[in-house]
Enzyme design. Structure first.
Site, short mmCIF file in Angstrom:
data_model
loop_
_atom_site.label_atom_id
_atom_site.label_comp_id
_atom_site.label_asym_id
_atom_site.label_seq_id
_atom_site.Cartn_x
_atom_site.Cartn_y
_atom_site.Cartn_z
N LYS A 114 -19.17 19.68 3.54
CA LYS A 114 -18.12 20.34 4.31
C LYS A 114 -17.95 19.72 5.69
CE LYS A 114 -17.68 24.90 2.21
NZ LYS A 114 -17.51 26.33 2.48
N LYS A 206 -13.98 19.60 -9.72
CA LYS A 206 -14.02 21.07 -9.79
C LYS A 206 -12.66 21.68 -9.50
CE LYS A 206 -16.93 24.21 -8.03
NZ LYS A 206 -17.94 24.81 -7.13
N LYS A 209 -9.47 25.61 -4.60
CA LYS A 209 -8.35 26.22 -3.88
C LYS A 209 -7.66 25.21 -2.98
CE LYS A 209 -10.97 27.57 0.14
NZ LYS A 209 -12.40 27.51 -0.13
#
Ligand code: TRP
Length: 344
Positions: A114, A206, A209
């Site tokens: 991240k 994956k 969103k």
């Protein structure tokens, strides 16, 4: 010491709940209600470890709550609440900031991913995130944590924190009558055929969103038309479905769609191939559209209905928070005594 079985899990209100969140976590949340006391938390304090637009954050908190309700979590028998209404999470997280070691956090792969290349510019909160997660779980002394595969490392850290706290304060824990361990070792519950739901556009990535293409995912709020369109457009390969499950390993898109079907149907990939092995994708996709619309259509419709009544959602969260707070305050008082703080 034996700890009372208790389930805790959290979902971040960061937008676009999708099939991956549903099959990877929420389905299990729903199931566990029959066997355990459960606490399900909308982790808004985790969300702001990366910037969230305030009005969107509010909307997303309500949307995750609506998803919990629409999927069938009972807020009367169990607890649904948002993290920021129970200050004890942050309080215990501070104590854990002082228990966890820099070396432990430096190993966290999610932070590395991240934070990306510009680590100097990541928030301190993003770095300390796993300590807050440990506090979420341990402030209820929860024993079981349903999570996706990607949270396994954070769960291990929670166990390490619990153990180090128990060791560091062993004498004080004994003296105050809590036996030889104050915190349990929370166990991850990782599940089923489609734990990792992959993108409909690329079976090696994956479902996310943040993917630029909305066709890569099925959002929980998609209506029947959108679901059908996305399944029909999902990437496949030119061959019929295999009969032998082993062949899926080299065919990521086929593997993903078969896994989704199995998970939605509560069966296994082998069962699905028993029925569709040798068929063309077109036939399989028709069945997958029907199944997806049957399972997800009502959830999306109910979510839409619920978010139109924010006062109702906020009341559910307020009630859940009040009940959660009673439990959390009891743990926090004990922790203060164990650590040696003076309290009223
Ligand atoms: N880190 C989890 C995620 O990103 C969310 C989370 C926060 C959580 N606190 C938790 C999950 C406690 C389980 C238990 O998915």
């Amino acid at each position: 010491m034996a700890f009372k079985p208790l389930v805790f899990s959290g979902v971040q209100p960061t937008g676009n709940l999708h099939l991956g969140n549903y099959l990877g976590a929420i389905v299990k949340f729903v199931e566990l209600q029959n066997s355990h006391d459960c606490i399900y938390c909308v982790v808004d304090m985790h969300a702001i470890t990366v910037w969230q637009e305030p009005t969107e954050l509010t909307r997303n908190i309500r949307e995750v709550t609506a998803a919990f309700l629409a999927c069938g979590i009972d807020p009367k028998k169990h607890i649904i609440f948002n993290q920021s209404q129970v200050a004890e999470h942050a309080e215990l997280a501070w104590v854990f900031n002082c228990v966890a070691r820099l070396g432990w956090l430096n190993r966290m792969t999610q932070f590395k991913e991240k934070a990306g290349k510009d680590r100097e510019n990541a928030s301190v909160g993003l770095y300390a995130y796993p300590n807050l997660m440990a506090a979420d779980i341990l402030v209820y002394r929860a024993t079981h944590v349903p999570v996706g595969e990607d949270q396994k490392q954070h769960l291990e850290l929670s166990r390490d924190i619990a153990q180090k706290f128990n060791n560091d304060y062993a004498k004080s824990i004994q003296e105050r009558g809590f036996g030889d361990a104050f915190f349990p070792q929370p166990e991850p519950l990782i599940q089923g055929p489609a734990t990792r739901v992959m993108s409909l556009r690329d079976g090696t990535k994956k479902m996310s969103k943040s993917d630029a293409s909305d066709y890569s995912r099925i959002n929980l709020t998609d209506d029947a038309d959108a679901i059908a369109r996305k399944v029909r457009k999902a990437k496949t390969d030119p061959h019929p479905l295999p009969v032998d499950e082993k062949e899926l390993a080299a065919r990521p898109e086929a593997d993903n769609l078969v896994g989704i079907y199995a998970a939605l149907n509560g069966s296994t990939k082998a069962d699905v191939l028993g029925e569709f092995g040798g068929s063309q994708f077109s036939a399989f996709k028709n069945a997958l559209v029907d199944l997806s619309v049957a399972k997800l259509g009502p959830i999306g419709a109910e979510m839409k209905r619920l978010v139109q009544d924010p006062a109702h959602i906020d009341a559910v969260l307020a009630d859940g928070s009040a009940r959660a707070k009673l439990l959390a305050a009891e743990t926090m008082n004990a922790v203060k005594d164990i650590v040696g703080f003076v309290r009223r």
